[in-house]
Design a protein around this motif. Structure first.
Motif, mmCIF file in Angstrom:
data_model
loop_
_atom_site.group_PDB
_atom_site.id
_atom_site.type_symbol
_atom_site.label_atom_id
_atom_site.label_comp_id
_atom_site.label_asym_id
_atom_site.label_seq_id
_atom_site.Cartn_x
_atom_site.Cartn_y
_atom_site.Cartn_z
ATOM 1 N N VAL A 31 32.416 38.962 44.767
ATOM 2 C CA VAL A 31 32.925 38.307 43.565
ATOM 3 C C VAL A 31 34.221 38.997 43.162
ATOM 4 C CG1 VAL A 31 30.663 37.594 42.725
ATOM 5 C CG2 VAL A 31 31.575 39.788 42.045
ATOM 6 N N SER A 32 35.047 38.291 42.407
ATOM 7 C CA SER A 32 36.247 38.911 41.856
ATOM 8 C C SER A 32 36.236 38.702 40.352
ATOM 9 C CB SER A 32 37.509 38.304 42.472
ATOM 10 O OG SER A 32 37.601 36.945 42.136
ATOM 11 N N LEU A 33 36.664 39.697 39.637
ATOM 12 C CA LEU A 33 36.680 39.637 38.180
ATOM 13 C C LEU A 33 38.043 39.186 37.693
ATOM 14 C CD1 LEU A 33 34.865 42.990 37.404
ATOM 15 C CD2 LEU A 33 33.883 40.713 37.499
ATOM 16 N N LYS A 34 38.048 38.352 36.656
ATOM 17 C CA LYS A 34 39.291 37.898 36.041
ATOM 18 C C LYS A 34 39.284 38.279 34.576
ATOM 19 C CE LYS A 34 41.293 33.921 38.204
ATOM 20 N NZ LYS A 34 41.555 32.482 38.088
ATOM 21 N N PHE A 35 40.382 38.867 34.120
ATOM 22 C CA PHE A 35 40.567 39.180 32.710
ATOM 23 C C PHE A 35 41.996 38.831 32.348
ATOM 24 C CE2 PHE A 35 41.706 42.132 29.278
ATOM 25 C CZ PHE A 35 40.800 41.702 28.329
ATOM 26 N N THR A 37 45.262 37.600 32.735
ATOM 27 C CA THR A 37 46.006 37.235 33.941
ATOM 28 C C THR A 37 45.703 38.162 35.112
ATOM 29 O OG1 THR A 37 47.885 38.598 33.267
ATOM 30 C CG2 THR A 37 47.892 36.274 32.589
ATOM 31 N N PHE A 38 44.850 39.154 34.909
ATOM 32 C CA PHE A 38 44.536 40.125 35.957
ATOM 33 C C PHE A 38 43.333 39.658 36.762
ATOM 34 C CE2 PHE A 38 46.294 42.530 32.351
ATOM 35 C CZ PHE A 38 47.463 42.967 32.945
ATOM 36 N N GLN A 39 43.345 39.939 38.059
ATOM 37 C CA GLN A 39 42.228 39.592 38.923
ATOM 38 C C GLN A 39 41.989 40.748 39.892
ATOM 39 O OE1 GLN A 39 42.661 35.864 40.893
ATOM 40 N NE2 GLN A 39 40.681 35.998 41.909
ATOM 41 N N SER A 40 40.736 41.091 40.062
ATOM 42 C CA SER A 40 40.382 42.197 40.952
ATOM 43 C C SER A 40 40.215 41.698 42.380
ATOM 44 C CB SER A 40 39.085 42.852 40.478
ATOM 45 O OG SER A 40 37.999 41.989 40.712
ATOM 46 N N ILE A 41 40.057 42.628 43.279
ATOM 47 C CA ILE A 41 39.743 42.270 44.662
ATOM 48 C C ILE A 41 38.294 41.816 44.718
ATOM 49 C CG2 ILE A 41 41.435 43.858 45.625
ATOM 50 C CD1 ILE A 41 39.098 45.763 46.221
ATOM 51 N N GLN A 42 37.900 41.199 45.796
ATOM 52 C CA GLN A 42 36.519 40.733 45.926
ATOM 53 C C GLN A 42 35.635 41.890 46.380
ATOM 54 O OE1 GLN A 42 36.260 37.240 48.340
ATOM 55 N NE2 GLN A 42 36.997 35.938 46.683
#
Length: 92
Positions: A31-35, A37-42
């Motif tokens: 899963v990837s987290l979105k906050f 405009t930021f998005q994490s790696i999966q």
């Protein structure tokens, strides 16, 4: 009460670790987290839960001494208020 608090803390921590282990085994999809405009790696869901729990434990460990300092500044007003109700009178 002092012996019950560490037991309950250990119990909650153990249940959360078991829940993280069960969920991570059953849901291993990345899963990837979105906050905003930021998005994490999966990363796997179990790692997200483990990091969240770890950050929460560390955050609470750091905030508890600050709450102790804030509470000591207010004094023992609650204990002083309760003292009015628990006066030993021999009138009974």
């Amino acid at each position: 009460m002092k012996t019950l608090a560490p037991f309950l803390t250990s119990l909650v921590l153990a249940v959360s670790v078991i829940a993280i282990a069960i969920i991570s085994v059953q849901n291993a999809t990345p899963v990837s987290l979105k906050f905003l405009t930021f998005q994490s790696i999966q990363i796997p869901m179990g790692l997200v839960l483990a990091f969240s729990a770890g950050l929460g434990l560390i955050g609470m460990a750091l905030l508890q001494p600050l709450w102790g300092i804030a509470a000591s500044g207010r004094g023992n007003s609650r204990l002083e208020d309760d003292a009015e109700f628990f006066v030993d009178d021999e009138d009974f």
